[in-house]
Motif scaffolding. Structure first.
Motif, PDB file in Angstrom:
ATOM      1  N   SER A  43      55.691   3.150 -10.951  1.00  0.00           N
ATOM      2  CA  SER A  43      57.093   2.823 -11.176  1.00  0.00           C
ATOM      3  C   SER A  43      57.998   3.987 -10.799  1.00  0.00           C
ATOM      4  O   SER A  43      57.701   5.139 -11.105  1.00  0.00           O
ATOM      5  N   GLN A  44      59.049   3.634 -10.075  1.00  0.00           N
ATOM      6  CA  GLN A  44      60.131   4.571  -9.738  1.00  0.00           C
ATOM      7  C   GLN A  44      59.609   5.839  -9.058  1.00  0.00           C
ATOM      8  O   GLN A  44      60.028   6.945  -9.373  1.00  0.00           O
ATOM      9  N   LEU A  45      58.684   5.652  -8.117  1.00  0.00           N
ATOM     10  CA  LEU A  45      58.043   6.783  -7.460  1.00  0.00           C
ATOM     11  C   LEU A  45      58.912   7.322  -6.321  1.00  0.00           C
ATOM     12  O   LEU A  45      59.282   6.588  -5.411  1.00  0.00           O
TER      13      LEU A  45
ATOM     14  N   ASP B 279      58.057  13.692  -6.864  1.00  0.00           N
ATOM     15  CA  ASP B 279      59.236  14.311  -7.466  1.00  0.00           C
ATOM     16  C   ASP B 279      59.556  13.632  -8.783  1.00  0.00           C
ATOM     17  O   ASP B 279      59.969  14.267  -9.738  1.00  0.00           O
ATOM     18  N   GLN B 280      59.400  12.318  -8.790  1.00  0.00           N
ATOM     19  CA  GLN B 280      59.560  11.601 -10.059  1.00  0.00           C
ATOM     20  C   GLN B 280      58.789  10.304  -9.993  1.00  0.00           C
ATOM     21  O   GLN B 280      58.359   9.855  -8.941  1.00  0.00           O
ATOM     22  N   GLY B 281      58.629   9.676 -11.148  1.00  0.00           N
ATOM     23  CA  GLY B 281      57.939   8.397 -11.214  1.00  0.00           C
ATOM     24  C   GLY B 281      56.602   8.495 -11.916  1.00  0.00           C
ATOM     25  O   GLY B 281      56.069   9.583 -12.091  1.00  0.00           O
ATOM     26  N   GLN B 282      56.116   7.322 -12.346  1.00  0.00           N
ATOM     27  CA  GLN B 282      54.829   7.263 -13.040  1.00  0.00           C
ATOM     28  C   GLN B 282      53.789   6.566 -12.178  1.00  0.00           C
ATOM     29  O   GLN B 282      54.098   5.597 -11.488  1.00  0.00           O
ATOM     30  N   ILE B 283      52.567   7.077 -12.217  1.00  0.00           N
ATOM     31  CA  ILE B 283      51.460   6.428 -11.526  1.00  0.00           C
ATOM     32  C   ILE B 283      50.330   6.252 -12.529  1.00  0.00           C
ATOM     33  O   ILE B 283      49.934   7.215 -13.182  1.00  0.00           O
ATOM     34  N   GLN B 284      49.836   5.032 -12.626  1.00  0.00           N
ATOM     35  CA  GLN B 284      48.679   4.798 -13.487  1.00  0.00           C
ATOM     36  C   GLN B 284      47.563   4.157 -12.683  1.00  0.00           C
ATOM     37  O   GLN B 284      47.799   3.233 -11.899  1.00  0.00           O
ATOM     38  N   LEU B 285      46.349   4.668 -12.862  1.00  0.00           N
ATOM     39  CA  LEU B 285      45.162   4.077 -12.258  1.00  0.00           C
ATOM     40  C   LEU B 285      44.294   3.562 -13.394  1.00  0.00           C
ATOM     41  O   LEU B 285      43.977   4.317 -14.311  1.00  0.00           O
ATOM     42  N   PHE B 286      43.943   2.317 -13.357  1.00  0.00           N
ATOM     43  CA  PHE B 286      43.130   1.710 -14.414  1.00  0.00           C
ATOM     44  C   PHE B 286      43.719   2.035 -15.795  1.00  0.00           C
ATOM     45  O   PHE B 286      43.004   2.358 -16.735  1.00  0.00           O
ATOM     46  N   GLY B 287      45.033   1.989 -15.902  1.00  0.00           N
ATOM     47  CA  GLY B 287      45.691   2.186 -17.180  1.00  0.00           C
ATOM     48  C   GLY B 287      45.797   3.629 -17.637  1.00  0.00           C
ATOM     49  O   GLY B 287      46.255   3.892 -18.741  1.00  0.00           O
ATOM     50  N   GLN B 288      45.381   4.550 -16.768  1.00  0.00           N
ATOM     51  CA  GLN B 288      45.457   5.952 -17.173  1.00  0.00           C
ATOM     52  C   GLN B 288      46.348   6.714 -16.193  1.00  0.00           C
ATOM     53  O   GLN B 288      46.356   6.403 -15.004  1.00  0.00           O
ATOM     54  N   PRO B 289      47.077   7.720 -16.699  1.00  0.00           N
ATOM     55  CA  PRO B 289      47.915   8.495 -15.773  1.00  0.00           C
ATOM     56  C   PRO B 289      47.055   9.151 -14.703  1.00  0.00           C
ATOM     57  O   PRO B 289      45.915   9.535 -14.963  1.00  0.00           O
ATOM     58  N   VAL B 290      47.603   9.267 -13.494  1.00  0.00           N
ATOM     59  CA  VAL B 290      46.827   9.749 -12.355  1.00  0.00           C
ATOM     60  C   VAL B 290      46.300  11.166 -12.603  1.00  0.00           C
ATOM     61  O   VAL B 290      45.269  11.562 -12.074  1.00  0.00           O
TER      62      VAL B 290
ATOM     63  N   PHE C 258      52.323   8.064   0.477  1.00  0.00           N
ATOM     64  CA  PHE C 258      52.217   7.114  -0.639  1.00  0.00           C
ATOM     65  C   PHE C 258      50.797   7.099  -1.197  1.00  0.00           C
ATOM     66  O   PHE C 258      50.577   7.242  -2.404  1.00  0.00           O
ATOM     67  N   LEU C 259      49.818   6.974  -0.304  1.00  0.00           N
ATOM     68  CA  LEU C 259      48.424   6.896  -0.738  1.00  0.00           C
ATOM     69  C   LEU C 259      47.963   8.191  -1.408  1.00  0.00           C
ATOM     70  O   LEU C 259      47.294   8.170  -2.441  1.00  0.00           O
ATOM     71  N   GLN C 260      48.349   9.303  -0.814  1.00  0.00           N
ATOM     72  CA  GLN C 260      47.913  10.581  -1.386  1.00  0.00           C
ATOM     73  C   GLN C 260      48.580  10.843  -2.725  1.00  0.00           C
ATOM     74  O   GLN C 260      48.000  11.500  -3.592  1.00  0.00           O
ATOM     75  N   THR C 261      49.792  10.334  -2.903  1.00  0.00           N
ATOM     76  CA  THR C 261      50.451  10.473  -4.198  1.00  0.00           C
ATOM     77  C   THR C 261      49.729   9.626  -5.245  1.00  0.00           C
ATOM     78  O   THR C 261      49.536  10.056  -6.374  1.00  0.00           O
ATOM     79  N   LEU C 262      49.300   8.421  -4.832  1.00  0.00           N
ATOM     80  CA  LEU C 262      48.553   7.565  -5.750  1.00  0.00           C
ATOM     81  C   LEU C 262      47.266   8.235  -6.208  1.00  0.00           C
ATOM     82  O   LEU C 262      46.774   7.993  -7.300  1.00  0.00           O
ATOM     83  N   LEU C 263      46.694   9.067  -5.324  1.00  0.00           N
ATOM     84  CA  LEU C 263      45.422   9.719  -5.631  1.00  0.00           C
ATOM     85  C   LEU C 263      45.608  11.068  -6.322  1.00  0.00           C
ATOM     86  O   LEU C 263      44.638  11.782  -6.549  1.00  0.00           O
TER      87      LEU C 263
ATOM     88  N   VAL D 148      61.025  10.539   1.519  1.00  0.00           N
ATOM     89  CA  VAL D 148      59.938   9.756   2.121  1.00  0.00           C
ATOM     90  C   VAL D 148      59.650   8.503   1.305  1.00  0.00           C
ATOM     91  O   VAL D 148      59.432   7.422   1.840  1.00  0.00           O
ATOM     92  N   LEU D 149      59.635   8.650  -0.006  1.00  0.00           N
ATOM     93  CA  LEU D 149      59.420   7.509  -0.894  1.00  0.00           C
ATOM     94  C   LEU D 149      60.614   7.460  -1.851  1.00  0.00           C
ATOM     95  O   LEU D 149      60.945   8.458  -2.477  1.00  0.00           O
ATOM     96  N   ASP D 150      61.250   6.304  -1.934  1.00  0.00           N
ATOM     97  CA  ASP D 150      62.500   6.217  -2.684  1.00  0.00           C
ATOM     98  C   ASP D 150      62.358   5.201  -3.821  1.00  0.00           C
ATOM     99  O   ASP D 150      62.499   4.001  -3.605  1.00  0.00           O
ATOM    100  N   GLN D 151      62.058   5.683  -4.990  1.00  0.00           N
ATOM    101  CA  GLN D 151      61.984   4.862  -6.201  1.00  0.00           C
ATOM    102  C   GLN D 151      61.170   3.589  -6.012  1.00  0.00           C
ATOM    103  O   GLN D 151      61.626   2.482  -6.260  1.00  0.00           O
ATOM    104  N   LEU D 152      59.928   3.786  -5.587  1.00  0.00           N
ATOM    105  CA  LEU D 152      59.059   2.641  -5.314  1.00  0.00           C
ATOM    106  C   LEU D 152      58.417   2.114  -6.593  1.00  0.00           C
ATOM    107  O   LEU D 152      58.002   2.872  -7.457  1.00  0.00           O
ATOM    108  N   ASP D 153      58.343   0.799  -6.682  1.00  0.00           N
ATOM    109  CA  ASP D 153      57.543   0.139  -7.712  1.00  0.00           C
ATOM    110  C   ASP D 153      56.406  -0.582  -7.006  1.00  0.00           C
ATOM    111  O   ASP D 153      56.598  -1.142  -5.917  1.00  0.00           O
ATOM    112  N   PHE D 154      55.244  -0.574  -7.620  1.00  0.00           N
ATOM    113  CA  PHE D 154      54.092  -1.185  -6.956  1.00  0.00           C
ATOM    114  C   PHE D 154      53.020  -1.485  -7.984  1.00  0.00           C
ATOM    115  O   PHE D 154      52.807  -0.729  -8.926  1.00  0.00           O
ATOM    116  N   ARG D 155      52.387  -2.640  -7.813  1.00  0.00           N
ATOM    117  CA  ARG D 155      51.231  -2.992  -8.661  1.00  0.00           C
ATOM    118  C   ARG D 155      50.120  -3.510  -7.789  1.00  0.00           C
ATOM    119  O   ARG D 155      50.363  -4.194  -6.796  1.00  0.00           O
TER     120      ARG D 155
END
Lengths: 311, 268
Positions: A8-10, A57-68, A46-51, A19-26
């Motif tokens: 959310s809001q990545l 810079d801002q935003g939350q990323i969760q993998l399998f319900g846990q923060p990255v 985007f992919l490397q940020t997910l990993l 490069v990435l502007d407040q992206l939401d993704f599921r």
């Protein structure tokens, strides 16, 4: 059911380039998602940020319900994902079998080496050193490494870039097999065809935003459109009212200066042959004619516009 | 987020080790074996690393040596011989493996970084052992060196342990340098460090200012410890040298840890 990936809001900037502007993704279990975009659109970022390889810079990323950030400490969380990084390469002096052996040791219950060799067609080159393998063979081996730990979610960053057509299609078979085995996949690509062949959902990344999020079926319907580019004196509103014509754009309308009253028309049609017959019959002076498939970007812009209109 | 289920999951993963003890030992052994295999399959590394110390010893210790230098030079070229492979195996190979994305792959896979470093230290020590055996044989056969068994073993032990600070130095360099810059930079450090540490020319033949400067170099302290074991030209006590090397190791570990954090957070 918890989503595998929830973003959310990545946002991520390099210098003052957003490069990435407040992206939401599921990404839900069972999905095969393709992130499509031109080179430099930010797919890899985007992919490397997910990993967790890049810090947003801002935003939350969760993998399998846990923060990255939990990836750093939790081996079990890392064990749920398999990754092919863009243009990663292995020490060239070791053979494919040696690389598989070593990578297998990272997991408590890895897939047997023999199965990996059989499933991903590695048998003919498994005992050759990595540096002597072709691009396609290297990618197959890297894919096998991503699968060693029986992951639930695969990250593939431009897995077929630089491969020839045959190698690319062979590689698609691996991804299809993984998907058939119930593994979710997120892959980046700049090949429309690749996204179309593999994905259940396609997202188009441009200027930091997902400008489209659609199924390949919706995409295909869109890619049938052809763009007719011509100079004509016909009224654009009239052309727009014809069957199969989706949209007409007038460029540089300046009838008086041109004498003939001609203007440049950009006509998007589902049946370009039909539309052309009508055009040519009504305007004998029609000139500078060309017919081209719509560019991917245009197709998606239209797609999003249409979806907006339907909603 | 704070549902009982979520807590359960976190707790169970925190208390169940990812790999069993047996699997962890197997992993360590495999990392060491694979790194050694990769190293020994690089002729551009193996040949010069083995030939240079032996060639220097034969030239300056046997062919052009004045009597009584043989034991001293064995210790000198022993230090010189094991330093290089440690610096290169870490400095150049870590830089390569980092740049080509191999390190990143391991970090995303559940591969412990400690196992990677352990594997590289093992392969460096294995390589050092080969150099030591080779150099000792040449010294005994062609240089006429005769030492008591415990002195042979003591010198071998000092040379083996002495590679560790250079492994750590190389690790820091490898985490900092680009793959392209690494080979030249490591050479630029290795050769002057060997020379200024007194490994080529006895330290007391260098100008006074350089003799002072040698105290800042791990190569100097390393060689002094080796000289003490064989009982030639050593300074009075060994503890200042041990302390200096220990301090050097600590600084390198700190620098490498910082560099590691930086590469993992800013990788493109």
């Amino acid at each position: 059911m918890q989503p595998y990936i929830e973003v959310s809001q990545l946002s991520k900037t390099y210098g003052n380039h957003l490069v990435l502007d407040q992206l939401d993704f599921r990404l839900e279990s069972g999905e095969i998602v393709a992130i499509l975009g031109a080179n430099g659109a930010g797919k890899t970022t985007f992919l490397q940020t997910l990993l967790g390889m890049l810090r947003p810079d801002q935003g939350q990323i969760q993998l399998f319900g846990q923060p990255v950030s939990a990836l750093k400490q939790q081996m079990s969380l890392r064990g749920k994902i398999g990754v092919m990084l863009q243009q990663a390469s292995l020490p060239g002096n070791l053979t494919g079998r040696e690389h598989l052996q070593l990578f297998s040791a990272y997991y408590p219950a890895p897939m047997p080496t023999a199965d990996l060799i059989a499933n991903f067609g590695l048998a003919s080159f498994i005992d050759q050193r990595f540096s002597t393998l072709s691009g396609g063979q290297q990618q197959s081996l890297l894919f096998a490494l991503a699968m060693v730990g029986k992951p639930q979610l695969l990250f593939l960053d431009e897995p077929t870039v630089g491969l020839d057509v045959a190698a690319r299609q062979a590689f698609w078979q691996h991804i299809r097999a993984a998907a058939a085995a119930g593994i979710s996949v997120i892959l980046t690509t700049h090949y429309l065809e690749e996204a179309d062949q593999l994905a259940s959902r396609i997202l188009v990344l441009k200027d930091g935003h997902f400008i489209a999020d659609a199924s390949p079926t919706a995409l295909k319907a869109q890619s049938l459109l052809r763009r007719i580019d011509c100079h004509s004196s016909l009224d654009s509103a009239l052309v727009a009212s014809w069957p199969y014509v989706r949209q007409v754009e007038v460029i540089g309308a300046n009838p008086s200066a041109d004498g003939e009253g001609s203007q440049r028309l950009l006509i998007d049609s589902e049946q370009p042959e039909q539309t052309l017959r009508q055009l040519l019959a009504l305007d004998l002076a029609l000139s500078q004619l060309s017919v081209q498939p719509l560019s991917l970007e245009h197709a998606f812009l239209q797609l999003t516009a249409n979806q907006g209109a339907m909603a | 987020m704070n549902s009982p289920l979520h807590q359960q999951v976190t707790e169970s993963t925190a208390f169940t080790p990812w790999l069993s003890v047996r699997q962890r030992l197997q992993l360590l052994a495999l990392e060491a074996r694979m790194d050694a295999l990769s190293l020994f399959r690089t002729p551009g590394f193996v040949i010069p690393s083995l030939i240079f110390p032996v060639m220097f010893y034969l030239l300056f210790g046997v062919l052009f040596g004045q009597g009584g230098q043989n034991v001293y030079l064995l210790a000198s070229y022993g230090c010189f011989g094991v330093m290089g492979p440690a610096l290169f195996n870490f400095g150049v190979n870590v830089a390569n493996e980092r740049t080509q994305g191999w390190l990143a792959m391991k970090q995303i896979a559940p591969a412990p970084v400690s196992a990677y470093i352990f594997g590289k230290i093992c392969s460096s020590l294995g390589f050092a052992l080969i150099i030591i055996v080779l150099l000792f044989s040449v010294a005994a056969i062609f240089g006429g060196v005769r030492l008591e068994t415990h002195i042979w073993l003591g010198l071998a032990a000092v040379l083996m342990l002495g590679t560790v600070p250079f492994c750590l130095f190389g690790l820091w360099l490898g985490l900092t340098l680009s793959a392209k810059a690494a080979p030249a930079t490591v050479n630029l450090i290795y050769l002057p460090m060997a020379f200024l540490g007194g490994l080529w020319i006895p330290i007391h033949l260098l100008p006074a200012a350089l003799q002072q400067f040698a105290w800042a170099l791990p190569s100097y302290h390393f060689s002094q410890l080796a000289y003490q074991v064989v009982g030639v030209k050593a300074t009075a006590t060994s503890w200042p040298h041990l302390l200096a090397i220990l301090l050097f190791c600590l600084v390198m570990v700190a620098l490498a840890t910082r560099a590691f954090r930086q590469t993992t957070n800013t990788r493109q």
